[in-house]
Motif scaffolding. Structure first.
Motif, PDB file in Angstrom:
ATOM      1  N   TRP A 185       0.826  -1.210   0.000  1.00 57.61           N
ATOM      2  CA  TRP A 185       0.000   0.000   0.000  1.00 57.61           C
ATOM      3  C   TRP A 185       0.854   1.252   0.000  1.00 57.61           C
ATOM      4  CZ3 TRP A 185      -1.020   3.939   3.813  1.00 57.61           C
ATOM      5  CH2 TRP A 185      -0.271   3.817   4.985  1.00 57.61           C
ATOM      6  N   VAL A 223      -2.456   8.152   9.763  1.00 59.68           N
ATOM      7  CA  VAL A 223      -2.754   7.169  10.808  1.00 59.68           C
ATOM      8  C   VAL A 223      -3.541   7.841  11.929  1.00 59.68           C
ATOM      9  CG1 VAL A 223      -0.658   5.890  10.247  1.00 59.68           C
ATOM     10  CG2 VAL A 223      -0.700   7.298  12.307  1.00 59.68           C
ATOM     11  N   TYR A 224      -3.375   9.122  12.085  1.00 61.35           N
ATOM     12  CA  TYR A 224      -4.193   9.799  13.092  1.00 61.35           C
ATOM     13  C   TYR A 224      -5.557  10.163  12.540  1.00 61.35           C
ATOM     14  CZ  TYR A 224      -0.062   9.549  15.830  1.00 61.35           C
ATOM     15  OH  TYR A 224       1.001   9.047  16.503  1.00 61.35           O
ATOM     16  N   HIS A 231       9.967   8.792  10.819  1.00 64.14           N
ATOM     17  CA  HIS A 231      10.161   7.579  11.615  1.00 64.14           C
ATOM     18  C   HIS A 231       9.811   6.307  10.836  1.00 64.14           C
ATOM     19  CE1 HIS A 231       5.874   7.890  13.582  1.00 64.14           C
ATOM     20  NE2 HIS A 231       5.810   7.271  12.446  1.00 64.14           N
ATOM     21  N   ALA A 281      -1.102   9.407  25.587  1.00 62.47           N
ATOM     22  CA  ALA A 281      -1.066   8.833  26.935  1.00 62.47           C
ATOM     23  C   ALA A 281      -2.100   9.532  27.816  1.00 62.47           C
ATOM     24  CB  ALA A 281       0.332   8.983  27.518  1.00 62.47           C
ATOM     25  N   GLY A 289       4.279   1.103  19.475  1.00 61.86           N
ATOM     26  CA  GLY A 289       4.730   2.196  18.629  1.00 61.86           C
ATOM     27  C   GLY A 289       5.952   2.875  19.220  1.00 61.86           C
ATOM     28  N   LEU A 293       9.029   1.184  18.268  1.00 62.86           N
ATOM     29  CA  LEU A 293       9.432   1.517  16.899  1.00 62.86           C
ATOM     30  C   LEU A 293       9.994   2.926  16.810  1.00 62.86           C
ATOM     31  CD1 LEU A 293       6.342   0.011  15.080  1.00 62.86           C
ATOM     32  CD2 LEU A 293       8.623  -0.944  15.209  1.00 62.86           C
ATOM     33  N   GLY A 294       9.553   3.785  17.718  1.00 63.17           N
ATOM     34  CA  GLY A 294      10.068   5.143  17.689  1.00 63.17           C
ATOM     35  C   GLY A 294      11.489   5.237  18.244  1.00 63.17           C
ATOM     36  N   ASP A 348      14.187   0.305  16.338  1.00 65.51           N
ATOM     37  CA  ASP A 348      13.495   0.276  15.053  1.00 65.51           C
ATOM     38  C   ASP A 348      14.368  -0.324  13.962  1.00 65.51           C
ATOM     39  OD1 ASP A 348      11.168   1.023  13.366  1.00 65.51           O
ATOM     40  OD2 ASP A 348      12.709   2.154  12.326  1.00 65.51           O
ATOM     41  N   HIS A 352      12.164  -2.725  12.038  1.00 67.33           N
ATOM     42  CA  HIS A 352      11.575  -2.176  10.822  1.00 67.33           C
ATOM     43  C   HIS A 352      11.275  -3.281   9.808  1.00 67.33           C
ATOM     44  CE1 HIS A 352      10.863   0.488   7.473  1.00 67.33           C
ATOM     45  NE2 HIS A 352      11.742  -0.182   6.774  1.00 67.33           N
ATOM     46  N   HIS A 400       2.046  -4.099  15.383  1.00 67.71           N
ATOM     47  CA  HIS A 400       1.789  -2.738  15.887  1.00 67.71           C
ATOM     48  C   HIS A 400       0.630  -2.106  15.149  1.00 67.71           C
ATOM     49  CE1 HIS A 400       2.174   1.574  16.539  1.00 67.71           C
ATOM     50  NE2 HIS A 400       2.450   1.737  15.263  1.00 67.71           N
ATOM     51  N   MET A 401       0.705  -2.151  13.833  1.00 68.24           N
ATOM     52  CA  MET A 401      -0.318  -1.386  13.109  1.00 68.24           C
ATOM     53  C   MET A 401      -1.684  -2.011  13.246  1.00 68.24           C
ATOM     54  SD  MET A 401       0.615  -1.748   9.172  1.00 68.24           S
ATOM     55  CE  MET A 401       1.066  -3.224   8.357  1.00 68.24           C
ATOM     56  N   VAL A 423      -3.109  -0.919  16.666  1.00 65.12           N
ATOM     57  CA  VAL A 423      -3.680   0.428  16.700  1.00 65.12           C
ATOM     58  C   VAL A 423      -4.869   0.565  15.753  1.00 65.12           C
ATOM     59  CG1 VAL A 423      -1.824   1.844  17.623  1.00 65.12           C
ATOM     60  CG2 VAL A 423      -1.752   1.162  15.257  1.00 65.12           C
ATOM     61  N   ARG A 447       8.166  -8.769   6.953  1.00 66.07           N
ATOM     62  CA  ARG A 447       6.810  -8.668   6.435  1.00 66.07           C
ATOM     63  C   ARG A 447       6.810  -8.795   4.915  1.00 66.07           C
ATOM     64  NH1 ARG A 447       5.466  -2.214   6.905  1.00 66.07           N
ATOM     65  NH2 ARG A 447       3.593  -2.813   5.779  1.00 66.07           N
ATOM     66  N   PHE A 470       2.899  -0.475  32.415  1.00 62.39           N
ATOM     67  CA  PHE A 470       1.744   0.377  32.118  1.00 62.39           C
ATOM     68  C   PHE A 470       0.535  -0.447  31.711  1.00 62.39           C
ATOM     69  CE2 PHE A 470       4.760   3.900  31.964  1.00 62.39           C
ATOM     70  CZ  PHE A 470       4.044   4.847  32.652  1.00 62.39           C
TER      71      PHE A 470
HETATM   72  C1  HEA Z   1      -4.228   4.045  13.789  1.00 56.75           C
HETATM   73  C2  HEA Z   1      -3.066   4.097  13.349  1.00 56.75           C
HETATM   74  C3  HEA Z   1      -1.782   4.309  14.102  1.00 56.75           C
HETATM   75  C4  HEA Z   1      -1.522   4.934  15.306  1.00 56.75           C
HETATM   76  C5  HEA Z   1      -2.483   5.628  16.234  1.00 56.75           C
HETATM   77  C6  HEA Z   1      -0.104   4.817  15.523  1.00 56.75           C
HETATM   78  C7  HEA Z   1       0.534   5.328  16.650  1.00 56.75           C
HETATM   79  C8  HEA Z   1       1.912   5.343  16.801  1.00 56.75           C
HETATM   80  N1  HEA Z   1       2.844   4.783  15.938  1.00 56.75           N
HETATM   81 FE1  HEA Z   1       2.435   3.689  14.291  1.00 56.75          FE
HETATM   82  N2  HEA Z   1       2.059   2.847  12.487  1.00 56.75           N
HETATM   83  C9  HEA Z   1       0.831   2.672  11.912  1.00 56.75           C
HETATM   84  C10 HEA Z   1      -0.384   3.102  12.426  1.00 56.75           C
HETATM   85  C11 HEA Z   1      -0.509   3.805  13.614  1.00 56.75           C
HETATM   86  N3  HEA Z   1       0.475   4.120  14.490  1.00 56.75           N
HETATM   87  C12 HEA Z   1       0.935   1.967  10.674  1.00 56.75           C
HETATM   88  C13 HEA Z   1      -0.204   1.610   9.730  1.00 56.75           C
HETATM   89  C14 HEA Z   1       2.295   1.700  10.495  1.00 56.75           C
HETATM   90  C15 HEA Z   1       2.981   0.918   9.387  1.00 56.75           C
HETATM   91  C16 HEA Z   1       2.950   1.539   8.058  1.00 56.75           C
HETATM   92  C17 HEA Z   1       3.612   0.635   7.067  1.00 56.75           C
HETATM   93  O1  HEA Z   1       4.856   0.643   7.003  1.00 56.75           O
HETATM   94  O2  HEA Z   1       2.896  -0.095   6.344  1.00 56.75           O
HETATM   95  C18 HEA Z   1       2.969   2.279  11.651  1.00 56.75           C
HETATM   96  C19 HEA Z   1       4.327   2.265  11.802  1.00 56.75           C
HETATM   97  C20 HEA Z   1       4.988   2.953  12.806  1.00 56.75           C
HETATM   98  C21 HEA Z   1       6.399   3.185  12.821  1.00 56.75           C
HETATM   99  C22 HEA Z   1       7.397   2.791  11.723  1.00 56.75           C
HETATM  100  C23 HEA Z   1       7.867   1.407  11.937  1.00 56.75           C
HETATM  101  C24 HEA Z   1       8.754   0.952  10.857  1.00 56.75           C
HETATM  102  O3  HEA Z   1       8.270   0.738   9.725  1.00 56.75           O
HETATM  103  O4  HEA Z   1       9.938   0.811  11.122  1.00 56.75           O
HETATM  104  C25 HEA Z   1       6.682   3.879  13.981  1.00 56.75           C
HETATM  105  C26 HEA Z   1       8.043   4.327  14.372  1.00 56.75           C
HETATM  106  O5  HEA Z   1       8.232   5.197  15.117  1.00 56.75           O
HETATM  107  C27 HEA Z   1       5.427   4.074  14.661  1.00 56.75           C
HETATM  108  C28 HEA Z   1       5.280   4.737  15.888  1.00 56.75           C
HETATM  109  C29 HEA Z   1       4.062   5.068  16.453  1.00 56.75           C
HETATM  110  C30 HEA Z   1       3.946   5.814  17.709  1.00 56.75           C
HETATM  111  C31 HEA Z   1       5.064   6.274  18.593  1.00 56.75           C
HETATM  112  C32 HEA Z   1       2.586   5.993  17.914  1.00 56.75           C
HETATM  113  C33 HEA Z   1       1.983   6.759  19.072  1.00 56.75           C
HETATM  114  O6  HEA Z   1       1.035   7.670  18.613  1.00 56.75           O
HETATM  115  C34 HEA Z   1       1.382   5.857  20.109  1.00 56.75           C
HETATM  116  C35 HEA Z   1       1.041   6.605  21.380  1.00 56.75           C
HETATM  117  C36 HEA Z   1       0.329   5.750  22.401  1.00 56.75           C
HETATM  118  C37 HEA Z   1       0.875   5.226  23.524  1.00 56.75           C
HETATM  119  C38 HEA Z   1       2.307   5.420  23.842  1.00 56.75           C
HETATM  120  C39 HEA Z   1       0.075   4.339  24.445  1.00 56.75           C
HETATM  121  C40 HEA Z   1      -0.614   5.005  25.603  1.00 56.75           C
HETATM  122  C41 HEA Z   1       0.299   5.646  26.545  1.00 56.75           C
HETATM  123  C42 HEA Z   1       0.488   5.263  27.825  1.00 56.75           C
HETATM  124  C43 HEA Z   1      -0.242   4.122  28.388  1.00 56.75           C
HETATM  125  C44 HEA Z   1       1.401   6.059  28.666  1.00 56.75           C
HETATM  126  C45 HEA Z   1       2.639   5.421  29.089  1.00 56.75           C
HETATM  127  C46 HEA Z   1       3.602   5.311  27.997  1.00 56.75           C
HETATM  128  C47 HEA Z   1       4.940   5.393  28.120  1.00 56.75           C
HETATM  129  C48 HEA Z   1       5.660   5.838  29.340  1.00 56.75           C
HETATM  130  C49 HEA Z   1       5.778   5.011  26.954  1.00 56.75           C
HETATM  131  N4  HEA Z   1       4.421   3.498  13.941  1.00 56.75           N
END
Ligand code: HEA
Ligand code: HEA
Ligand code: CUA
Ligand SMILES: [Cu+2]
Lengths: 207, 105, 533, 315
Positions: C142, C256-257, C302, C329, C367, C370-371, C376, C380, C388-389, C392, C450, D30
């Protein structure tokens, strides 16, 4: 949540039925258009970013090939487009003042300016094609055709909008005080101008 | 800002002469930018100058022709935020590309 | 609860008018919402079935179900793009947003009803273009990464064109919603009284409006690159394939948001109702949606930590990625605190909402793995990212979506479904989901890449577990779908406000009258005044 | 607990694992915390009667500050640690041994400083830092060895690099982790980490692929050919069971009549096969893309002979 029914004050008599107040519609439409202009800027934004990147990477290529562009036509078109922006602003002004005839005239001039722009651009493209310069020639031309081409599409859309506005004006719509469409259409036309204001120096004036 | 059923649209009373003035300013700036581009060579600053002039022109169009001058804060916000994002896109893309460390063979 | 918006004698439900054109040409936001709902559900099921086929293939290391690897690659491309572009991105925002926003803010319709209809049709045109591409679909994933997407002989152009067209629909919807929220709130509906779903939809709309054009131009460039042979992304012509990734993720991270923020909004509506408590930390939840909407525009790198970017770039973007986790959070803790000293009822939609909190937390926390830069590098493009994805997107968004389906169902149709079956299907979905995707975290850390049609034997046991899970999950969704469809034909008519919600949309008859409000209501208190003395 | 962590076989692995462990512990904490309250509240405050009283609590600033600040601090720690370890990944020591890696659809080719080449099999010495200088011939690929915790995209634009010091002898999988088309999941390789003695022997051996170690040259040709078939990556595109892959199947290939793109027909004899391997694009089989890499300079005549012998056995 606690709610009460609105009194039937005079104001709310309008809210009854479908119509919102004219002012709300007006504000909403204008605001909506501004939002849309924001997306347009970002649509071109990808191209501007690509431009910035490749220009920084290959400055010589850009300097070399921009010389083949027709500066005179570019300058001429810039003036035409600026002028059309001016006439569009006037059309809006006269629509506000309920001067139907003037509105028609200035909308028509704006349309003609758009047409002139398109014709000049057509000759520019045609000339390039004759010289076998296609987008695939190099990155500079790819950018040139993509940006001006996308801009051209916007000019056409703008011209269609102006035609529609002309039609509405003929029917006397704006005279009744509902000039929202002209103003919103005008905003769109100005954006076309705004983008050209940047494209022109980026394409024709580097070196 | 909630629903108000005003029927009176606020109009900004610009007059024709101020538009003429704006147009002349735009023409002058265009002429100026073409001339400096042809005649003046300040190296890499050429593009900067051209962009500054373009931005002045664009601001004039936005402020006067597009009546941004008379708009409320909200419109300003949504007019400027995309520009900020555009800046981010360009800035970080360039930053990313040009900080890539070449690998020595 | 004083409310004067009860049904009067002239009440006519918005569903009353029948006939094709009465639907296809309607400008009623509720009907448009329902049309979106049906279309996206169709694509969800289609993409879900594709996923089941993929999982079936992955039962064994060798290629046995599909006859070529390309078929598998086509399958995950279709699965990913359908799910992302046709279901989840327009999904909640356009379907529930359309139905609910005007009702919740006390308006008769969205700001531009005809534009709204246009958005739907544009969306439909996009899907039709995609359908024609199904004859020979792309095999790029995609993400359509160049140069592979330029090189491959499969039909990338049609699929990207479909997505491009779809983008306009997203943009117009986003614009419509922003204007609606600004200009059409009922008197007394101040910003601090707005339901949180509105705040969430607003934040989403900003992202839709300003991120989508960038993917539009990116895909356009890709189409041009393929058809006109230009070289923006082609190293042989001086282009830069990484530029595509920059452009793509500039959109797709905010996207994603776009997927998840509306779900945040839904959860913030469901929990207070069934806990009979005001939402805890209203402002924090409202503003954090905006924080996310803003910060999410600068974390895109990222996704590219191992693509050869510099340390500086990586550091900046890893830092910003961490920042975006903070507002999320905050939300999680606020929802939790809302339960404190409440009176909790376990309606099926509440079960989805509660499992959302749990599953989304897992997804979000992974996530953070991965960050973190060095981690990562290892993770990755492994199944860790896949897990992960899905945590979420399914644990988050889809759970929220299912919750919303069960929550507002009586509102939409004036009918109700079998609650016991709904609870049972929730249980299957919850269990099945975890069995499917939890093993993938471990698989991923062990190195399973993957997008592999075939894989080394050591990963088989985890894959088998995952596939079994997908069957449970599929069964759960199947039962849920049947239950919801059956509900429409049932004769059970629920009360007008079955959960005693205080939100505006429940203060009117169900299904809502064609014109929403006979008189525009005047709002005197906030949405969450549960238990107020 | 540690069973899901793959073996760590490079100097960089433990660092990555430590961060992972730290984040895992935090996440579990957590998660448990949140699930605990989720379940505890659900039970304690479940609705007991329709008119149950609830408290009108709308917020509490102190606690909101606490749960904003603590995660923020933790996240910054995770960021900083991740970054520090990442720096290490990015800075190879100056004395690292260089190996050139060329990725193409769908195989890995390695070129060593002494002119040796190998396909899909990489040879390194335990304890000696290696720096890979990588480029791609076509699309983007990605070099990944889970046991080393290293990964790097291999680009067609510019060189990218990756380094590690293997710490254990053994054989580890190389995966291609950037999707690169039909053969993506078959684009596998092996790293052979040799003891210093074995490595010295491998260096001395004047075979192309270093079969001194793989122990191939003393095998009967057909068996050797079978080894080469998987070691050199033919299996990425050619099946043995008759299934159509990227390239034609090897089943029954020898002696078969092949239709070429120009319409002519050839019989797959020794010479044709040899030419197909050395200069694949010279005679293109109809219906296939010109993607097969040329093995001239990679496979020796002996090896090609072995492959032909092997093909003869594939009826
Ligand atoms: C709904 C969609 C969605 C959401 C909301 C998120 C949310 C987040 N994503 Fe995700 N992400 C995707 C969808 C999403 N992602 C998708 C589809 C991919 C793959 C794409 C692809 O390659 O095909 C991806 C890939 C992806 C990557 C790339 C990975 C890689 O290919 O190498 C990364 C790297 O940083 C990342 C990080 C994050 C982070 C930090 C959040 C943050 O927003 C999360 C925040 C939430 C929390 C942290 C939890 C609640 C918090 C607490 C309970 C507090 C305590 C926490 C701590 C003290 C740590 N995501
Ligand atoms: C909204 C987003 C979304 C959702 C909901 C899902 C849902 C699922 N996904 Fe998907 N997935 C993605 C988005 C999503 N996925 C993306 C973006 C990718 C990356 C693609 C890429 O790499 O390019 C991906 C990749 C992906 C992979 C990795 C492929 C690979 O890398 O090789 C896998 C493998 O297990 C997978 C599995 C599943 C499963 C089992 C489900 C299940 O949840 C599905 C549940 C099952 C159903 C929904 C079917 C139920 C219906 C029926 C049984 C029929 C009933 C019919 C009627 C009643 C009429 N997905
Ligand atoms: Cu090479 Cu994937
Ligand atoms: Cu992201």
């Amino acid at each position: 949540m606690s709610t009460t029914t609105a009194d039937h004050t005079e104001d709310h008599a309008h809210a009854h039925g479908h119509g919102l107040g004219e002012a709300v519609t007006h504000d909403a439409a204008k605001f909506g258009m501004w939002l849309f202009l924001g997306t347009e800027i970002l649509l071109f934004g990808g191209l501007f970013a690509a431009y910035a990147l490749f220009r920084a990477k290959y400055p010589d290529l850009f300097v070399e090939y921009h010389k083949n562009l027709d500066l005179e036509k570019g300058v001429f078109n810039t003036f035409v487009l600026l002028f059309s922006s001016f006439t569009m602003a006037l059309a809006v002004l006269f629509a506000q003042r309920k001067k139907q005839l003037y509105t028609t005239i200035f909308l028509a001039i704006t349309f003609v300016c758009g047409a002139i722009f398109a014709i000049v651009k057509y000759f520019e493209y045609a000339h390039k094609f004759e010289d076998h310069i296609y987008p695939s020639k190099n990155i500079f031309y790819a950018l040139y055709y993509m940006t001006t081409g996308l801009h051209m599409i916007h000019v056409f859309i703008g011209m269609i909008i102006i035609l529609a506005l002309l039609g509405m004006n003929m029917k006397g719509k704006f005279v009744k005080g509902r000039y929202t469409p002209v103003e919103v259409g005008g905003l769109y036309w100005h954006l076309v101008d705004l983008i050209w204001i940047y494209l022109f120096p980026l394409m024709y004036l580097i070196g | 800002m909630s629903i108000e059923n005003r029927d009176h649209i606020e109009e900004h009373h610009t007059n024709i002469w101020s538009y003429v003035f704006v147009l002349l300013a735009l023409f002058t700036l265009t002429a100026f930018t073409v001339l400096t581009a042809i005649k003046v060579d300040i190296g890499s600053l050429n593009i900067v100058l051209a962009m500054i002039i373009a931005s002045v022109k664009a601001s004039i169009v936005a402020l006067f022709f597009m009546h941004l001058k008379f708009e409320d804060k909200l419109t300003w916000l949504y007019a400027l935020y995309p520009l900020f994002l555009l800046f981010l896109l360009i800035f970080f893309t360039l930053m990313e590309t040009f900080t890539r460390v070449p690998v020595l063979k | 609860m004083a409310n004067g918006i009860a049904a009067d004698s002239t009440y006519e439900s918005y569903l009353a008018k029948k006939g094709f054109t009465a639907w296809a040409l309607t400008t009623d936001h509720k009907r448009i919402g329902i049309m979106y709902l049906i279309t996206i559900s169709f694509f969800f099921l289609l993409a879900g079935v594709t996923a089941l086929l993929m999982r079936y293939e992955l039962l064994t290391p060798e290629l046995d179900f599909f006859s070529t690897t390309t078929q598998y690659n086509v399958a995950f491309t279709l699965h990913g793009s359908l799910m992302v572009f046709f279901f989840i991105v327009p999904g909640i925002a356009a379907s529930l947003g359309n139905f609910l926003i005007p009702l919740m803010i006390g308006a008769r319709d969205v700001a531009f009803p005809r534009l709204n209809l246009l958005s739907y049709w544009v969306y439909l045109v996009g899907t039709v273009i995609l359908m024609t591409a199904l004859a020979q679909p792309a095999d790029t994933g995609w993400t359509f990464y160049t140069p592979y997407s330029v090189e491959t002989g499969t039909n990338v152009i049609l699929i990207t064109l479909g997505v491009f067209v779809l983008g306009f629909s997203s943009i117009l919807t986003g614009m419509n919603f922003i204007v609606t929220v600004h200009k059409l709130r009922a008197p007394g509906m101040t910003w601090n009284r707005l339901p949180l779903f509105i705040w969430a939809s607003y934040a989403t709309a900003i992202l839709q409006l300003l991120a989508t054009p960038v993917v539009g131009i990116t895909l356009l460039l890709l189409i041009m690159e393929k058809s006109l042979d230009i070289g923006f992304f082609d190293p042989a012509k001086g282009g830069d394939p990484i530029l595509f990734q920059n452009f793509f993720w500039f959109y797709s991270h905010p996207a994603v948001y776009i997927m998840v923020i509306p779900a945040f909004g839904i959860i913030s509506e469901i929990i207070p109702v069934f806990a009979r408590k005001p939402i805890f930390g209203y402002r924090a939840i409202a503003y954090s949606s905006f924080a996310i909407a803003i910060i999410s525009f600068f974390v895109w790198l990222h996704h590219m930590f191992v693509s050869g970017i510099s340390e500086t770039a990586a550091a900046i973007f890893s830092f910003l990625t961490m920042l975006v986790a903070i507002p999320t959070a905050i939300k999680v803790f606020n929802w939790l605190a809302t339960l404190y000293k409440g009176s909790i009822e376990f309606h099926s939609s509440m079960l989805y909402a509660l499992s959302f909190i749990f599953l989304f937390t897992i997804g979000g926390l992974t996530g953070v793995f991965l960050g973190a830069l060095a981690v990562d590098v290892h993770l990755h493009d492994t199944y860790f990212v896949v897990a992960h994805m899905h945590y979420v997107m399914i644990g988050g968004t889809v759970m929220g979506f299912f919750g919303a389906l069960h929550f507002w169902y009586p509102k939409w149709f004036g009918k109700t479904f079998n609650e016991l079956t709904a609870k049972a299907s929730w249980f299957l979905v919850f269990v099945g989901f975890n069995v499917t995707f939890f093993p993938q975290f471990f698989m991923g850390y062990q190195g399973m890449p993957r997008r592999y049609a075939t894989y080394p034997e050591q990963f088989q046991s985890a894959h088998v577990l995952s596939t079994y899970g997908s069957w449970i999950l599929g069964l759960g969704i199947f039962i849920m779908t049947v239950n919801l469809i059956a509900g429409i034909f049932s004769r059970k008519v629920p009360e007008g406000n079955p959960y005693k919600s205080l939100s505006l949309e429940w203060q009117m008859p169900s299904p809502p009258p064609h014109n929403n409000f006979e008189d525009i209501p005047i709002v005197t208190d906030w949405t969450y005044a549960y238990g107020k003395k | 607990m540690t069973s899901w962590i793959p073996e760590s076989a490079s100097n960089l692995a433990s660092n990555v694992d430590n961060i992972t462990l730290f984040v895992t512990v935090l996440s579990v904490f957590f998660c448990v915390l949140i699930s605990f309250f989720l379940i505890y509240y659900s039970i304690k405050y479940r609705r007991k009667s329709e008119n149950q009283e609830t408290a009108y609590i709308t917020g509490n600033e102190l606690i909101e500050i606490i749960w904003t600040v603590i995660p923020s601090i933790l996240l910054m720690v995770i960021f900083a640690w991740g970054y520090i370890a990442f720096r290490e990944l990015k800075h190879p020591p100056a004395d690292a041994l260089e190996i050139n890696v060329i990725a193409k659809q769908w195989l890995w080719q390695f070129e060593y400083f002494n002119g040796k080449k190998s396909i899909n099999e990489m040879y390194v010495q335990k304890g000696r830092p290696v720096r890979l200088i990588m480029r791609s011939d076509d699309v983007i690929h990605s070099f990944f060895v889970p046991q080393f915790r290293v990964k790097q995209d291999v680009l067609p634009v510019n060189y990218s690099q990756l380094w590690f010091t293997p710490t254990k002898t053994g054989t580890y999988d190389i995966y291609c982790t950037e999707y690169c088309g039909a053969g993506h999941s078959k684009m596998l390789g092996k790293v052979n980490v040799l003891s210093p003695e074995a490595y010295a022997r491998w260096e001395r051996a004047d075979e192309f692929g270093g079969d001194a170690v793989a122990g191939g040259s003393d095998l009967p040709p057909a068996e050797r050919g079978e080894n080469l078939y998987s070691q050199r990556g033919c299996n990425a595109c050619h099946s043995l069971d008759g299934a159509d892959g990227v390239g034609p199947t090897f089943k029954g290939l020898f002696g078969r009549e092949e239709k070429l793109v120009d319409g002519s027909v050839v019989i797959a004899d020794e010479n044709y096969i040899k030419e197909s391997i050395y200069v694949p694009q010279a005679k293109m089989v109809a219906g296939y893309a010109p993607v097969m890499p040329a093995f001239k300079g990679i496979l020796s005549d002996d090896e090609v002979t072995a492959i032909i012998e092997f093909l003869k056995t594939q009826k």
